[in-house]
Each structure stands twice: as structure tokens, then as C-alpha cells.
Design a protein around this motif. Sequence first.
Motif, mmCIF file in Angstrom:
data_model
loop_
_atom_site.group_PDB
_atom_site.id
_atom_site.type_symbol
_atom_site.label_atom_id
_atom_site.label_comp_id
_atom_site.label_asym_id
_atom_site.label_seq_id
_atom_site.Cartn_x
_atom_site.Cartn_y
_atom_site.Cartn_z
ATOM 1 N N ALA A 135 -5.363 9.363 -20.043
ATOM 2 C CA ALA A 135 -6.458 8.477 -20.465
ATOM 3 C C ALA A 135 -6.293 7.067 -19.907
ATOM 4 N N ASN A 136 -5.053 6.714 -19.571
ATOM 5 C CA ASN A 136 -4.775 5.359 -19.055
ATOM 6 C C ASN A 136 -4.146 5.423 -17.665
ATOM 7 N N GLU A 137 -4.454 6.474 -16.916
ATOM 8 C CA GLU A 137 -3.765 6.716 -15.645
ATOM 9 C C GLU A 137 -3.929 5.562 -14.659
ATOM 10 N N SER A 138 -5.155 5.067 -14.497
ATOM 11 C CA SER A 138 -5.409 4.033 -13.481
ATOM 12 C C SER A 138 -4.661 2.746 -13.782
ATOM 13 N N VAL A 139 -4.766 2.261 -15.021
ATOM 14 C CA VAL A 139 -4.120 0.989 -15.347
ATOM 15 C C VAL A 139 -2.602 1.138 -15.384
ATOM 16 N N LEU A 140 -2.089 2.282 -15.844
ATOM 17 C CA LEU A 140 -0.639 2.504 -15.840
ATOM 18 C C LEU A 140 -0.101 2.558 -14.418
ATOM 19 N N VAL A 144 -5.062 -10.048 -16.736
ATOM 20 C CA VAL A 144 -4.870 -11.475 -16.984
ATOM 21 C C VAL A 144 -3.479 -11.953 -16.596
ATOM 22 N N LEU A 145 -2.480 -11.106 -16.682
ATOM 23 C CA LEU A 145 -1.109 -11.564 -16.460
ATOM 24 C C LEU A 145 -0.419 -10.872 -15.289
ATOM 25 N N ILE A 146 -0.348 -9.549 -15.322
ATOM 26 C CA ILE A 146 0.465 -8.827 -14.341
ATOM 27 C C ILE A 146 -0.137 -8.907 -12.941
ATOM 28 N N ALA A 147 -1.431 -8.612 -12.825
ATOM 29 C CA ALA A 147 -2.075 -8.641 -11.502
ATOM 30 C C ALA A 147 -2.032 -10.025 -10.852
ATOM 31 N N MET A 191 -1.347 0.983 -11.838
ATOM 32 C CA MET A 191 -1.334 -0.384 -11.306
ATOM 33 C C MET A 191 -0.184 -1.202 -11.887
ATOM 34 N N ILE A 192 0.131 -0.975 -13.161
ATOM 35 C CA ILE A 192 1.260 -1.684 -13.772
ATOM 36 C C ILE A 192 2.572 -1.234 -13.153
ATOM 37 N N CYS A 193 2.721 0.071 -12.979
ATOM 38 C CA CYS A 193 3.954 0.604 -12.374
ATOM 39 C C CYS A 193 4.112 0.137 -10.932
ATOM 40 N N ILE A 194 3.003 -0.102 -10.256
ATOM 41 C CA ILE A 194 3.057 -0.627 -8.884
ATOM 42 C C ILE A 194 3.387 -2.118 -8.897
ATOM 43 N N SER A 195 2.755 -2.851 -9.793
ATOM 44 C CA SER A 195 2.821 -4.315 -9.767
ATOM 45 C C SER A 195 4.195 -4.865 -10.135
ATOM 46 N N LEU A 196 4.851 -4.263 -11.118
ATOM 47 C CA LEU A 196 6.129 -4.818 -11.575
ATOM 48 C C LEU A 196 7.200 -4.795 -10.484
ATOM 49 N N PRO A 197 7.473 -3.658 -9.827
ATOM 50 C CA PRO A 197 8.442 -3.700 -8.729
ATOM 51 C C PRO A 197 7.941 -4.514 -7.544
ATOM 52 N N PHE A 246 0.830 -1.208 0.000
ATOM 53 C CA PHE A 246 0.000 0.000 0.000
ATOM 54 C C PHE A 246 0.866 1.262 0.000
ATOM 55 N N ALA A 247 1.995 1.221 0.713
ATOM 56 C CA ALA A 247 2.910 2.370 0.699
ATOM 57 C C ALA A 247 3.462 2.587 -0.713
ATOM 58 N N LEU A 248 3.792 1.493 -1.399
ATOM 59 C CA LEU A 248 4.270 1.595 -2.780
ATOM 60 C C LEU A 248 3.184 2.165 -3.689
ATOM 61 N N MET A 249 1.928 1.763 -3.467
ATOM 62 C CA MET A 249 0.814 2.294 -4.248
ATOM 63 C C MET A 249 0.719 3.805 -4.097
ATOM 64 N N ILE A 250 0.785 4.281 -2.860
ATOM 65 C CA ILE A 250 0.678 5.720 -2.605
ATOM 66 C C ILE A 250 1.829 6.462 -3.270
ATOM 67 N N PHE A 251 3.048 5.920 -3.135
ATOM 68 C CA PHE A 251 4.224 6.569 -3.721
ATOM 69 C C PHE A 251 4.104 6.670 -5.244
ATOM 70 N N VAL A 252 3.730 5.582 -5.897
ATOM 71 C CA VAL A 252 3.629 5.576 -7.364
ATOM 72 C C VAL A 252 2.537 6.520 -7.833
ATOM 73 N N GLU A 253 1.397 6.535 -7.136
ATOM 74 C CA GLU A 253 0.305 7.418 -7.536
ATOM 75 C C GLU A 253 0.695 8.890 -7.385
#
Length: 284
Positions: free
Chosen positions: A60-65, A152-155, A67-73, A28-35
Amino acid sequence: MSERSGLKGIRKGLWTAGYILGPAVQYFALMIFVEIVLSVLLVLLQRLDAFYSVYELLSANESVLAMICISLPAFLIFYGMSRRDHYGYITDFGGRKRLPAAGSLIACACCMAIGLNVIILMTPLLELFPGFAMSNAELHTGMAWLVSIYSVLIAPVTEEALFRGVIYRRARKVFGVAPAILLSAFVFGLFHGNMVQFIYAFLIGLVLAFICERYGTLTAPMLFHIAANAGTVGAAPILGSPAPLPIAITILLAGCLFLWRIGRRVETPACRPVRPEPEIGETE
């Protein structure tokens, strides 16, 4: 003496809670930092005329981008954490050279995901808890292919690394199998942030933890999670239209039958300690 032992018990309880749930707090801390970083970047791009087209694409793709930026690290962090701090049972991601009953695993995931979703959508939960529709709409505002790759894949691989790779395994060491399955599924449900998804994620989380325990490798729950999300995405047109309750129950029961077949065919691997395990509350 009693006061000292009471303080020791409190310290041990706090350490145990941090040991098991600390990775979720880190996420959750990583989520806040990335956002925050993404929001600042969008503000800067908006003010630069030369990069306005980039700003429009990102916004236009802020939410999914995000989540991707959070998920990979996050995946790399929890993958390493799972590999590093576990002893004995389930010591790595490749406990088996191949997955027995892989076909049943995929079929079980698709049937359970579709059946549960259809049944939940037939209840008044969507009207009682509108948070699901809001969060779902926010995520799906981006490009369809990007949302599909994330869903389908990253999450799935990121969530399995955290909830089954770290939280379930740590809870198992402290409380045993059954409480760990319940706790990891409960935290997995809370992670989704609304009551509709909590119910679905909690029930699927029970199955995912059972599969992780049964196979002794994270590859199995990752494959199950990927198949479940892929089945849900593929069945989106069906989920968007009303379906008879008997059909939904039949699909769900088929998933339960595949799960029973997995339980019969897959034998839990033996525990083989690789190094001495420290007591809870102690450090190496």
C-alpha cells in the motif's frame, strides 16, 4: 597531431560529462536496485501467509517506501562526495554559523512555490502532459504522514546534496557560475520525469543554485527547499481549487521581492582554497 589532440579533446569532454553528471547516473542506478529489491521482497512476503499483513502494508505504501529507501543512502553518499571532492569555494555544509535573512529565505520559498504551482495549474499543461497526474497519484497512494515526511524533509535534503552539493559545485568548477546554475537547474528538472514538474523544478532550481552560490553553504538551499515543499503541502487545498491569476502573480512577485532582499543582504563568502585543485581530467 591533430587526430591525437582531437581524441584528447573527446576524452576530456567525456571525463567532464562523467565528472559532473556521473552522480545522477549513480542515483538512477540506486533507484533501479532498490525497486528491484523491494519488488522481490513483496513477492516473497505475498507467498508467506504469516507475513501477509506486512505485505499489505508495504504494498500500500510501495512508492513512498521505495523513495525513502533510495533517499537515505543517497544522501549519505552525496553528502560524503560533496565534502570529499571539493576544493576552495564552498568546502563544507556549515560555511556560516547562522543564515542571514533566514526569514526572507523561508518566505521567498513559500511564495515562489505556491505562486508557480498555481500559475502552472491554470495552464493546459496538465491536460497536455498527463504524466504529472499519474506520478503524483502513485506517490500519494501511501499513508499521508509518511508521504509528508518524505516530501517535506527527506526529498529536499537528498536532492540538495546531489544537485547543489555535487552537480552544481562540480559544474561551477568547470564552467563557472552562470552555466553551472543553468545546467544544475536543467538536470534537476529532467530528474522529475515529466514536463509539468520539469518547468517548475527548472525555475526553482535556478533559485536554489543562486541561493547556494550566494550563501556559500548547502544549509540555505536545503532550508529553502524544505520550506517550498512544506508550503506546497500546506497549500494543497488552495492548489486544488481555482484561484484568480492576479493573486497567483502577486504571490510570485512577493517571492521575487524576498529574493531581491536576500541578494541585497547576503554577501557571497570569499573563496578560501584549502588544498591545490587538480586540473580537469586529472586525478589526485
